[in-house]
Design a protein around this motif. Sequence first.
Motif, short mmCIF file in Angstrom:
data_model
loop_
_atom_site.label_atom_id
_atom_site.label_comp_id
_atom_site.label_asym_id
_atom_site.label_seq_id
_atom_site.Cartn_x
_atom_site.Cartn_y
_atom_site.Cartn_z
N TRP A 81 0.85 -1.19 0.00
CA TRP A 81 0.00 0.00 0.00
C TRP A 81 0.89 1.25 0.00
O TRP A 81 1.36 1.68 1.05
N PRO A 85 -6.60 3.00 -1.81
CA PRO A 85 -7.33 2.49 -2.98
C PRO A 85 -8.13 3.60 -3.67
O PRO A 85 -8.42 4.63 -3.05
N GLU A 86 -8.50 3.36 -4.88
CA GLU A 86 -9.21 4.37 -5.66
C GLU A 86 -10.51 4.82 -5.01
O GLU A 86 -10.92 5.98 -5.13
N HIS A 87 -11.18 3.89 -4.32
CA HIS A 87 -12.47 4.25 -3.71
C HIS A 87 -12.32 5.27 -2.59
O HIS A 87 -13.32 5.82 -2.10
N ARG A 237 -5.61 10.41 -1.87
CA ARG A 237 -5.16 9.02 -1.72
C ARG A 237 -3.72 8.90 -1.23
O ARG A 237 -3.20 7.80 -1.13
N CYS A 281 -10.17 2.08 5.05
CA CYS A 281 -10.18 1.84 3.61
C CYS A 281 -10.18 0.35 3.29
O CYS A 281 -10.85 -0.09 2.34
N LEU A 282 -9.46 -0.44 4.07
CA LEU A 282 -9.43 -1.88 3.85
C LEU A 282 -10.81 -2.48 4.10
O LEU A 282 -11.28 -3.34 3.34
N GLU A 284 -13.67 -0.96 3.82
CA GLU A 284 -14.55 -0.55 2.73
C GLU A 284 -14.30 -1.39 1.48
O GLU A 284 -15.25 -1.77 0.79
N GLU A 285 -13.03 -1.68 1.24
CA GLU A 285 -12.68 -2.49 0.08
C GLU A 285 -13.27 -3.89 0.21
O GLU A 285 -13.82 -4.44 -0.75
N GLU A 288 -16.97 -3.78 -0.43
CA GLU A 288 -17.28 -3.69 -1.85
C GLU A 288 -17.18 -5.05 -2.54
O GLU A 288 -18.01 -5.39 -3.38
N ILE A 289 -16.15 -5.81 -2.16
CA ILE A 289 -15.98 -7.15 -2.75
C ILE A 289 -17.15 -8.05 -2.37
O ILE A 289 -17.70 -8.77 -3.21
#
Length: 295
Positions: A81, A85-87, A237, A281-282, A284-285, A288-289
Amino acid sequence: MSSPSSPSMPFAPAAPASATSRRWKPSPLICTAAAVHAGAAVALAARPGAWPWAAGGVAASHLVLTAAGLWPRSTLLGPNWTRLPEHAGQRIALTIDDGPDPEVTPRVLDLLDRHDVRATFFCIGDLARRYPRWIEAIVARGHAVENHSQRHRHTFSLSGPLVMKREIETAQRTLTEIAGVAPRFFRAPAGLRNPFLEPVLCGLGLHLASWTRRGFDTCAKDSGTVTRRLTTGLAPRDILLVHDGHAARDARGEPLVLDVLPALLRAAAERQLQWTTLRACLNEEAAEIDHADLP
C-alpha cells in the motif's frame, strides 16, 4: 481538552477485528528469479563448464531482489500500500511510526483530537508492552493501531522467514492483547524487506503498507523542511509518514512533529482533503468485494 499526562477517551473504542490468512501469489519478479535459479541448476547438470554463466545469472537475480527490498515503495516483491485504494476518493491517510512514546504520543493525540482527525499508528511491540496505556488511548480516541514489529531491529530485512514470522507474530499478539483489536497492516522497520516477507504476511493475514511521501522527521533540523516534504504535491489518496517515536527535536528541544502536524492539517484542509485510516479503507474495500459477490 485532556492533559498530555493522562489519556482521555472522547471516542468509543473500535470493535475487535481478527486477521485471516491470505493466499500468497508470487510476484512476477519472484517467479523470474525462481526460473533463473532452476535454469542455472539445469545448465550445471547438463554442462558443468557453464558454471560462470549460471553463477552470474543467479547473482544478478539476487541483486535485483535486494534492490527491490531496499526500495520501500516497491511492489516488485508483492502487494504494497503506497497509496490508498481508488475508492478513497478525496481522502488521505496520516501514519505515525515508532511509538508509543510516553512524552510525544499523548501530545500528538491531543493535537489530533483538536482537529478531529483519525490516524494510523504503526507501533512497536516492546514499546507497547512498556507503555500500554497509550496504546489503549490510541484506540479509545478512534485511531488504528498497526504492526511495526516487536523490536524494530534495523537488521529485520536480513532475516529469514522463521525470524521474520516470530518478530511479526509476537508484535501481533502484543498489540492485539493491549489494543483489543488485531492489526491488519504491517510496516517493516525503515521500510526495508526481502522476498520472505510477503508469504509471512499472507500467513498472518497482514497487508504491507509503506507511504506516498514522508517528512524524514527523525533526522531533519527544522519543521519547515519536513512540512514542505509532506505538503508539496499533496494529493488525494496519499499516505503520509511522520513519527511519534524517535522524533527529531528543534532548537528548543521540542519534537518537530508537533509543529509539523498543524501545518500539515491546514494544508489538507485548504485542498479539501479528508483524513482516514488504512483500516477504514481496507474494510470498505472488503465490503465492496462482498457486495459484488452477492447474487
